[in-house]
Design a protein around this motif. Structure first.
Motif, PDB file in Angstrom:
ATOM      1  N   PRO A 349       0.846  -1.210   0.000  1.00 54.93           N
ATOM      2  CA  PRO A 349       0.000   0.000   0.000  1.00 54.93           C
ATOM      3  C   PRO A 349       0.874   1.251   0.000  1.00 54.93           C
ATOM      4  O   PRO A 349       1.981   1.260   0.543  1.00 54.93           O
ATOM      5  CB  PRO A 349      -0.797  -0.137   1.308  1.00 54.93           C
ATOM      6  CG  PRO A 349       0.016  -1.039   2.179  1.00 54.93           C
ATOM      7  CD  PRO A 349       0.705  -1.997   1.243  1.00 54.93           C
ATOM      8  N   ARG A 350       0.372   2.311  -0.618  1.00 59.28           N
ATOM      9  CA  ARG A 350       1.113   3.569  -0.641  1.00 59.28           C
ATOM     10  C   ARG A 350       1.132   4.203   0.741  1.00 59.28           C
ATOM     11  O   ARG A 350       0.177   4.057   1.511  1.00 59.28           O
ATOM     12  CB  ARG A 350       0.483   4.543  -1.631  1.00 59.28           C
ATOM     13  CG  ARG A 350       0.438   4.061  -3.058  1.00 59.28           C
ATOM     14  CD  ARG A 350      -0.146   5.160  -3.933  1.00 59.28           C
ATOM     15  NE  ARG A 350      -0.505   4.684  -5.257  1.00 59.28           N
ATOM     16  CZ  ARG A 350       0.341   4.572  -6.276  1.00 59.28           C
ATOM     17  NH1 ARG A 350       1.606   4.914  -6.102  1.00 59.28           N
ATOM     18  NH2 ARG A 350      -0.066   4.125  -7.452  1.00 59.28           N
ATOM     19  N   LEU A 351       2.184   4.936   0.994  1.00 57.99           N
ATOM     20  CA  LEU A 351       2.241   5.707   2.235  1.00 57.99           C
ATOM     21  C   LEU A 351       1.119   6.749   2.233  1.00 57.99           C
ATOM     22  O   LEU A 351       0.387   6.902   3.218  1.00 57.99           O
ATOM     23  CB  LEU A 351       3.601   6.396   2.356  1.00 57.99           C
ATOM     24  CG  LEU A 351       3.884   7.126   3.670  1.00 57.99           C
ATOM     25  CD1 LEU A 351       4.022   6.130   4.815  1.00 57.99           C
ATOM     26  CD2 LEU A 351       5.145   7.975   3.542  1.00 57.99           C
ATOM     27  N   MET A 352       0.998   7.485   1.116  1.00 55.58           N
ATOM     28  CA  MET A 352      -0.068   8.476   0.947  1.00 55.58           C
ATOM     29  C   MET A 352      -0.542   8.482  -0.493  1.00 55.58           C
ATOM     30  O   MET A 352       0.266   8.410  -1.420  1.00 55.58           O
ATOM     31  CB  MET A 352       0.415   9.895   1.303  1.00 55.58           C
ATOM     32  CG  MET A 352       0.411  10.236   2.762  1.00 55.58           C
ATOM     33  SD  MET A 352       0.857  11.984   2.999  1.00 55.58           S
ATOM     34  CE  MET A 352      -0.625  12.784   2.402  1.00 55.58           C
ATOM     35  N   THR A 353      -1.852   8.600  -0.679  1.00 59.16           N
ATOM     36  CA  THR A 353      -2.411   8.753  -2.022  1.00 59.16           C
ATOM     37  C   THR A 353      -2.641  10.235  -2.303  1.00 59.16           C
ATOM     38  O   THR A 353      -2.576  11.081  -1.400  1.00 59.16           O
ATOM     39  CB  THR A 353      -3.745   8.007  -2.157  1.00 59.16           C
ATOM     40  OG1 THR A 353      -4.703   8.636  -1.287  1.00 59.16           O
ATOM     41  CG2 THR A 353      -3.599   6.541  -1.776  1.00 59.16           C
ATOM     42  N   THR A 354      -2.941  10.532  -3.543  1.00 61.14           N
ATOM     43  CA  THR A 354      -3.261  11.911  -3.903  1.00 61.14           C
ATOM     44  C   THR A 354      -4.526  12.374  -3.179  1.00 61.14           C
ATOM     45  O   THR A 354      -4.625  13.520  -2.735  1.00 61.14           O
ATOM     46  CB  THR A 354      -3.464  12.019  -5.426  1.00 61.14           C
ATOM     47  OG1 THR A 354      -2.298  11.514  -6.091  1.00 61.14           O
ATOM     48  CG2 THR A 354      -3.706  13.453  -5.861  1.00 61.14           C
ATOM     49  N   ARG A 355      -5.470  11.478  -3.022  1.00 62.45           N
ATOM     50  CA  ARG A 355      -6.704  11.824  -2.301  1.00 62.45           C
ATOM     51  C   ARG A 355      -6.404  12.124  -0.839  1.00 62.45           C
ATOM     52  O   ARG A 355      -6.990  13.043  -0.261  1.00 62.45           O
ATOM     53  CB  ARG A 355      -7.711  10.678  -2.417  1.00 62.45           C
ATOM     54  CG  ARG A 355      -9.041  10.968  -1.746  1.00 62.45           C
ATOM     55  CD  ARG A 355     -10.045   9.872  -2.002  1.00 62.45           C
ATOM     56  NE  ARG A 355     -11.298  10.153  -1.334  1.00 62.45           N
ATOM     57  CZ  ARG A 355     -12.365   9.371  -1.418  1.00 62.45           C
ATOM     58  NH1 ARG A 355     -12.334   8.263  -2.159  1.00 62.45           N
ATOM     59  NH2 ARG A 355     -13.482   9.683  -0.777  1.00 62.45           N
ATOM     60  N   ASP A 356      -5.489  11.350  -0.249  1.00 63.65           N
ATOM     61  CA  ASP A 356      -5.080  11.633   1.139  1.00 63.65           C
ATOM     62  C   ASP A 356      -4.558  13.054   1.268  1.00 63.65           C
ATOM     63  O   ASP A 356      -4.912  13.792   2.199  1.00 63.65           O
ATOM     64  CB  ASP A 356      -3.993  10.654   1.590  1.00 63.65           C
ATOM     65  CG  ASP A 356      -4.502   9.243   1.808  1.00 63.65           C
ATOM     66  OD1 ASP A 356      -5.706   9.088   2.077  1.00 63.65           O
ATOM     67  OD2 ASP A 356      -3.691   8.309   1.708  1.00 63.65           O
ATOM     68  N   LEU A 357      -3.694  13.427   0.337  1.00 61.86           N
ATOM     69  CA  LEU A 357      -3.108  14.772   0.388  1.00 61.86           C
ATOM     70  C   LEU A 357      -4.189  15.832   0.230  1.00 61.86           C
ATOM     71  O   LEU A 357      -4.176  16.853   0.934  1.00 61.86           O
ATOM     72  CB  LEU A 357      -2.053  14.914  -0.706  1.00 61.86           C
ATOM     73  CG  LEU A 357      -1.353  16.277  -0.777  1.00 61.86           C
ATOM     74  CD1 LEU A 357      -0.603  16.573   0.505  1.00 61.86           C
ATOM     75  CD2 LEU A 357      -0.396  16.329  -1.975  1.00 61.86           C
ATOM     76  N   ALA A 358      -5.128  15.602  -0.681  1.00 62.52           N
ATOM     77  CA  ALA A 358      -6.205  16.573  -0.882  1.00 62.52           C
ATOM     78  C   ALA A 358      -7.031  16.735   0.388  1.00 62.52           C
ATOM     79  O   ALA A 358      -7.418  17.855   0.759  1.00 62.52           O
ATOM     80  CB  ALA A 358      -7.090  16.134  -2.046  1.00 62.52           C
ATOM     81  N   ASP A 359      -7.311  15.637   1.074  1.00 60.97           N
ATOM     82  CA  ASP A 359      -8.091  15.703   2.321  1.00 60.97           C
ATOM     83  C   ASP A 359      -7.387  16.550   3.370  1.00 60.97           C
ATOM     84  O   ASP A 359      -8.021  17.335   4.086  1.00 60.97           O
ATOM     85  CB  ASP A 359      -8.330  14.298   2.864  1.00 60.97           C
ATOM     86  CG  ASP A 359      -9.317  13.499   2.008  1.00 60.97           C
ATOM     87  OD1 ASP A 359     -10.049  14.126   1.214  1.00 60.97           O
ATOM     88  OD2 ASP A 359      -9.333  12.255   2.131  1.00 60.97           O
ATOM     89  N   ILE A 360      -6.075  16.409   3.457  1.00 61.72           N
ATOM     90  CA  ILE A 360      -5.314  17.200   4.425  1.00 61.72           C
ATOM     91  C   ILE A 360      -5.318  18.671   4.039  1.00 61.72           C
ATOM     92  O   ILE A 360      -5.517  19.555   4.870  1.00 61.72           O
ATOM     93  CB  ILE A 360      -3.867  16.661   4.517  1.00 61.72           C
ATOM     94  CG1 ILE A 360      -3.867  15.283   5.183  1.00 61.72           C
ATOM     95  CG2 ILE A 360      -2.962  17.625   5.282  1.00 61.72           C
ATOM     96  CD1 ILE A 360      -2.538  14.589   5.124  1.00 61.72           C
ATOM     97  N   GLN A 361      -5.097  18.933   2.752  1.00 58.80           N
ATOM     98  CA  GLN A 361      -5.006  20.325   2.290  1.00 58.80           C
ATOM     99  C   GLN A 361      -6.347  21.058   2.366  1.00 58.80           C
ATOM    100  O   GLN A 361      -6.373  22.292   2.392  1.00 58.80           O
ATOM    101  CB  GLN A 361      -4.448  20.358   0.862  1.00 58.80           C
ATOM    102  CG  GLN A 361      -2.994  19.929   0.783  1.00 58.80           C
ATOM    103  CD  GLN A 361      -2.448  19.930  -0.632  1.00 58.80           C
ATOM    104  OE1 GLN A 361      -3.193  19.849  -1.608  1.00 58.80           O
ATOM    105  NE2 GLN A 361      -1.125  20.013  -0.757  1.00 58.80           N
TER     106      GLN A 361
END
Length: 965
Positions: A349-361
């Motif tokens: 599994p990825r450490l972080m996905t692009t969607r994860d980053l968007a949720d944080i931002q």
């Protein structure tokens, strides 16, 4: 799959006549057998040790490392008697003289070497067949962007040994690596970037004093700077808004150890993941102002077992799909800077996905979190899905705004800062080379002593040899098939990505779609237009294109073999960047811009062809000119004069307006071309035309054909084409390239220029309800003045500097009526009752031209191209040779001559790349025989045929007939 030729090569390996095979083709279990003596060294024995070659690093200008230092080579020669060849380099951290002093031979040609040592990937065109290479090939994990390179190693029957696979048989740990130096440089650059980012956000910080790693001569200087920064942190503290500053480290290998070795020089406290929520609640504590927090995490800290249960390392390794990452929820919201040194493969599994980053931002309370990422592992699209490409030492940072799906390089705009340089150790080349050479030396000694077969570390690190993958790496065959490399793709369909769906797309798609083995994807920001073209063919589809969306662009590019870029010229470099990252060839019809030229080294290193200037002008003109030039040179003749004219025009019968011109191309491009400066040489004199004076310095008569009343304008810098075409400017009395128009065109446009209609200053922005208001704004009419013909003439005459020619003034007034900025009668309003809004006067003027001077249904355009060469023969005679092409648009189908003569050459070039007919790599134009010969031949098959003539005597030359103002 491996080609038949390669299988044959592999079979030859089993021949009993081992002595007749090249050294590389002998089994590891066989002794090396005597070879011919090197020309520079006599051999008195029947056998000789392998010759070691050290290649010059040429991936980019920053690559200054070397696999073995002069000290290592001196020791190697002393202990083994080896012969060592070193390719010369002026950028390497150790100069050529130091290698000579150590006993090596400086030699450009490494074909005499049996074993070649390097650092970074070897450009495909520089791979020498039947050798043994030791490099970081970045192929053993099936990295798509380097599968073409692996296939080339197979095609050239090269034994490839990868440093990443040289591991301790007992522990499995890597033995030859730069890991710590990557960590050192990555952390230094990360701190530098963080300081820059904080300043851009409006905050001073101690990190602003950190430079990039390459500015420091050695690590001792780095440590001195770090002590200075540490003192500032302790004395002055950190920005309140960002405290506590948490630096999160992933991985536990050499990369992370190196990063921690740098970071640990700063005042800090080590914390655990479980402490993060409590630290956040206590964020105003003063102790967080004068020290950093270091969080070292392992898989157990960010992985969660799906369905419950605790983390089990053995289970995770065997069944990674049973786990998911909760890094984005558990750790990222507290992290200021992530230092990523994790090893990752696609099964995990990825450490972080692009969607994860968007949720944080999206969370306002986290706007000061996840400011920066130092992705030292540099796995493109790997553990961090949004890490789309490797950055460079020149441009080390880019920013990902996942909320808006945008990737950019503006340090002041939203987004996480990413540092993803893939050759970090070269920022510390002296110490990195010494460290690496110490690790490599025992294995270099084995190679020089002819003990490769007996060395288990080297043997296990072989990825391929004798045209076949080694047993441990046969799984890479599927990656070779899926990468889309043309030479292994003959079992599947070829794929073209067309970026842009403008005026020349239709003929290009028509040509390519006629090949039943080719699929085309038309990607455009105008999806309806792309679909209109795509729906005509079963092998064509449409897609939405956003060039600023790097992730989306990369996906489109990865799924193609060749990318044809028809987007606006300033966007070509972004398309090319993506193509180079993904190992795909590129075709454009535009001039090579300075930004595009800068990509040459990267393209060559990636074995990518970026073919530019392959439309009409530039494009067909190059091909036609170079064919005649090369033929003349082959006869021993000299080119004394070169004149080239080209014009996209209306057919004569449809030139029924004052400009004698209608637009089958972007009016804005035509107008801005008229603002250019120009220089050329004619009749022995170099002439210069200043910006915005081109129309005043027209050629009033260009007598190509008696039936056409042509005038002409000089086209940019003609002199540069002497070098481009391989001509000697000092031997030529004329070097000229020009643009054709019908007589009268320049005078009218010069009036518009003088009045301000071609102004590109943002202060000239237009937002008016009626075009008449545009005229009043630009020229300076007072709305209170009665709008009658006499008043208009008077004001225009004043603004035009008292124009002397009454006929020209009348023609100009008629031109204003034709583009609807003047009423034909005082009582009439312009017929174009549309709001006119544009960022500059020129853009507004272009909109009006597009509306009013367009081709009607029954009208057609025309393209005229004419080359003339003054040629001095070996006998001293002066010949005049010409090559011309006249093409008309088809008023029945609606296909313009411009679209045909731009789209078809680009399509043919695309086809040549798909067929593997173009081997030259880098940023190029069609001035070489391998391109222009087949292209001209295929153009003729489509009916685009040049007419060639030859005359004798300088009196027949065009240069003596053209009249220049």
């Amino acid at each position: 799959m491996i080609s038949a030729a390669l299988r044959a090569s592999s079979l030859a390996f089993h021949s009993p006549r081992l002595g007749s095979l090249p050294l590389h083709h002998r089994p590891l279990s066989s002794p090396f057998i005597a070879r011919a003596a090197l020309a520079t060294q006599a051999q008195s024995t029947a056998t000789a040790s392998p010759v070691i070659g050290i290649r010059r690093e040429d991936k980019n200008r920053w690559e200054r490392r070397v696999a073995l230092t002069p000290a290592h080579i001196r020791k190697l020669i002393k202990e083994t008697g080896a012969r060592v060849l070193v390719q010369p380099s002026n950028t390497r951290i150790f100069n050529n003289a130091s290698f000579e002093k150590a006993g090596a031979v400086i030699e450009e040609d490494l074909s005499k070497a049996d074993i070649i040592l390097g650092i970074k990937e070897v450009p495909i065109d520089k791979m020498i067949p039947n050798k043994t290479y030791l490099v970081f090939s970045h192929t053993h994990k099936g990295q798509p962007y380097n599968m073409p390179s692996l296939q080339a190693f197979l095609d050239k029957s090269i034994r490839l040994i990868d440093y990443e696979l040289m591991t301790d048989p007992a522990t499995g740990k890597r033995l030859v690596l730069f890991g710590k130096h990557a960590g050192y440089a990555g952390m230094i650059d990360g701190l530098h970037g963080l300081g820059q980012r904080l300043l851009a956000l409006g905050y001073n910080s101690p990190f602003i004093h950190m430079g990039q790693a390459h500015v420091y001569p050695n690590l001792e200087c780095v440590n001195t700077k770090l002590r200075h920064v540490a003192d500032i942190i302790s004395d002055q503290g950190l920005p309140d808004a960002f405290a506590p500053m948490v630096f999160t480290f992933t991985g536990a290998g050499n990369v992370t150890q190196g990063a921690r070795a740098i970071f640990d020089n700063l005042p800090h406290k080590n914390v655990t993941a479980d402490e993060l929520p409590f630290i956040a609640r206590d964020r105003y504590n003063e102790r967080y102002r004068t020290r950093l927090l270091a969080l070292q995490i392992g898989a157990q800290d960010y992985l969660e077992r799906i369905g419950g249960g605790s983390y089990d390392r053995a289970e995770y390794r065997e069944f990674p799909d049973r786990y998911r990452s909760v890094f984005a929820q558990k750790i990222a919201p507290y992290t200021t800077m992530l230092i990523n040194g994790i090893y990752w493969e696609s099964k995990y599994p990825r450490l972080m996905t692009t969607r994860d980053l968007a949720d944080i931002q999206r969370q306002r309370n986290l706007k000061h979190r996840m400011l920066a990422i130092a992705d030292i592992s540099c796995d493109i699209g790997g553990s961090l899905e949004f890490m789309s490409h490797a950055s460079t030492i020149d441009a080390p940072f880019f920013y990902v705004d996942a909320v808006n799906g945008v990737e950019h390089k503006d340090i002041e705009k939203p987004g996480v800062q990413i540092n993803s340089i893939d050759n970090l150790p070269t920022e510390l080349p002296f110490e990195a080379s010494k460290h690496f050479g110490n690790s490599l030396y025992p294995f270099a000694k084995s190679l020089a002593s002819d003990k490769l077969a007996a060395d288990p570390v080297l043997s296990k690190a072989i990825i391929c040899e004798n045209g076949a993958l080694s047993k441990l790496h046969r799984h890479l065959e599927k990656d070779l098939l899926s990468v889309g490399e043309i030479r292994v793709a003959d079992k599947r369909r070829k794929r073209v990505l067309l970026a842009g769906s403008g005026m020349v797309s239709q003929p290009l798609v028509d040509y390519l779609a006629s090949s039943k083995d080719t699929d085309i994807k038309i990607a455009s920001n105008d999806l309806d237009e792309a679909r209109r073209i795509a729906y005509q063919f079963p092998n064509t589809e449409a897609a939405l294109l956003d060039v600023s969306d790097t992730l989306g662009l990369d996906k489109l590019v990865r799924d193609s073999d060749v990318v044809v870029s028809l987007v606006p010229a300033p966007l070509h470099p972004q398309i090319a960047h993506s193509a180079i990252r993904n190992g795909k060839h590129v075709v454009t019809a535009s001039y090579i811009s300075p930004e595009m030229q800068k990509l040459n080294d990267q393209a060559r290193a990636a074995s990518v062809t970026v073919l530019n200037e392959i439309g009409l002008d530039p494009g067909i003109d190059h091909c036609s000119a170079m064919k005649l030039i090369d033929a003349a040179k082959a006869r021993g003749s000299k080119i004394r004069s070169f004149i080239s004219w080209c014009g996209g025009l209306t057919a004569p019968e449809d030139s029924n307006n004052q400009l004698g011109y209608k637009f089958s191309w972007s009016p804005r491009g035509v107008m801005t071309a008229g603002l250019n400066s120009a220089q050329f040489k004619i009749n022995g004199q170099v002439r210069h035309i200043l910006e915005k004076t081109l129309f005043e310095n027209k050629f009033a008569n260009v007598p190509l054909y008696p039936g056409f009343a042509f005038e002409g304008l000089a086209n940019r810098d003609s002199l540069q084409y002497a070098d481009i075409y391989g001509l000697k400017l000092d031997e030529m009395d004329t070097m000229f390239r020009g643009t054709l128009r019908y007589q009268g065109y320049s005078d009218i446009l010069n009036c518009f220029l003088k009045l301000g209609f071609l102004d590109l200053d943002p202060k000239s922005a237009v937002d008016v309800q009626l075009p008449r208001k545009f005229l009043a704004t630009v020229v300076g009419f007072d709305d209170g003045i009665p709008l009658n013909v006499d008043t208009i003439r008077k004001i225009l005459r004043q603004r035009l500097g008292g124009i002397a020619d009454p006929a020209l003034l009348e023609r100009f007034i008629l031109a204003c009526e034709e583009i609807d900025i003047l009423p034909a009668e005082p009582s009439q309003l312009p017929s174009t009752n549309q709001r006119l809004k544009a960022p500059t006067a020129l853009d507004a003027f272009s909109q009006l031209l597009q509306r009013s001077l367009k081709f009607e249904k029954e009208e057609r355009d025309m393209v005229c191209m004419y080359h003339e060469f003054g040629i001095e023969t070996p006998e001293g005679k002066y010949d005049v040779e010409s090559s011309s092409l006249v093409v008309y648009g088809n008023n029945e189908t609606g296909e313009t001559a411009m679209a045909r003569t731009v789209g078809v050459p680009a399509a043919i070039a695309t086809r040549l790349l798909l067929e593997g007919k173009i081997q030259t790599k880098g940023v190029i134009r069609p001035t070489i025989p391998e391109i222009y010969n087949p292209l001209i031949e295929r153009l003729e098959q489509t009916g685009l045929i040049f007419s060639e003539q030859a005359k004798q005597g300088i009196h027949n030359s065009l240069q003596h007939k053209m009249a220049w103002n």
